[in-house]
Write a protein that holds these residues in place. Structure first.
Motif, short mmCIF file in Angstrom:
data_model
loop_
_atom_site.label_atom_id
_atom_site.label_comp_id
_atom_site.label_asym_id
_atom_site.label_seq_id
_atom_site.Cartn_x
_atom_site.Cartn_y
_atom_site.Cartn_z
N ASP A 69 0.84 -1.22 -0.07
CA ASP A 69 -0.03 -0.04 -0.04
C ASP A 69 0.73 1.18 -0.02
O ASP A 69 0.46 2.32 -0.72
N GLU A 70 1.71 0.98 0.76
CA GLU A 70 2.84 2.46 0.87
C GLU A 70 3.57 2.71 -0.46
O GLU A 70 3.79 3.78 -1.16
N LYS A 72 2.61 1.78 -3.44
CA LYS A 72 1.67 2.24 -4.48
C LYS A 72 1.30 3.91 -3.98
O LYS A 72 1.42 4.66 -4.92
N ARG A 73 1.08 4.25 -3.05
CA ARG A 73 0.90 5.66 -2.65
C ARG A 73 2.10 6.35 -3.11
O ARG A 73 1.84 7.62 -3.88
N GLN A 74 3.35 6.02 -2.90
CA GLN A 74 4.48 6.47 -3.66
C GLN A 74 4.60 6.78 -4.74
O GLN A 74 4.85 7.99 -5.34
N ALA A 77 2.11 9.30 -6.03
CA ALA A 77 2.57 10.62 -5.81
C ALA A 77 3.36 10.74 -6.79
O ALA A 77 3.70 12.13 -7.46
N PRO A 112 -5.98 5.05 -5.24
CA PRO A 112 -4.61 5.29 -4.97
C PRO A 112 -4.21 4.98 -3.70
O PRO A 112 -2.97 4.96 -3.52
N ASP A 113 -5.01 4.48 -2.91
CA ASP A 113 -4.26 4.23 -1.59
C ASP A 113 -3.82 2.76 -1.16
O ASP A 113 -2.99 2.67 -0.21
N THR A 114 -4.70 1.76 -1.88
CA THR A 114 -4.16 0.55 -1.35
C THR A 114 -3.86 -0.52 -2.49
O THR A 114 -4.41 -0.25 -3.70
#
Length: 132
Positions: A69-70, A72-74, A77, A112-114
């Protein structure tokens, strides 16, 4: 030829894909999960391309999912930063932000978060399409 030692890191050449770093990080994180690593090692290329392997994502540990998840968020961004830079370079010409995001087929931009099985499936399909 000698085989590689268990646990030894094998350096893979750059794929040339604009999301190469993201791809490598996802693979590295998935390989930390014993169950998924075993499935990956026994899967044939058709099982991987068909999305069958992506369904195994539901069985990985919570820690692995959190790390994915982290990542993907990166990546989201990073893509947004690229889009903003592109928009800034052409000034505001009414470019549709969502239409630009749809160009990036290696992840589900609507979530966009998970990191979900759909994300892994999209990443695999994008990589496969990149090598045709």
């Amino acid at each position: 030829g000698e085989g590689h030692v268990e646990g030894e890191k094998v350096e893979n050449p750059d794929t040339g894909l604009y999301y190469d770093e993201y791809l490598r990080q996802v693979i590295d994180v998935l390989e930390t999960d014993k169950h998924f690593r075993e499935k990956l090692q026994t899967a044939d290329i058709e099982e991987i391309k068909s999305g069958k392997l992506s369904r195994e994502l539901d069985l990985v540990s919570h820690h692995v999912r959190t790390r994915l998840d982290e990542l993907k968020r990166q990546e989201v961004a990073r893509l947004r930063m690229l889009i903003k830079a592109k928009m800034d370079s052409v000034q505001d010409t009414g470019i549709d932000h969502q239409a630009l995001l749809k160009q990036f087929e290696h992840l589900n931009h609507q979530n966009p978060d998970t990191f979900e099985p759909k994300d892994l499936d999209m990443l695999i399909k994008a990589v496969s399409a990149g090598y045709k």
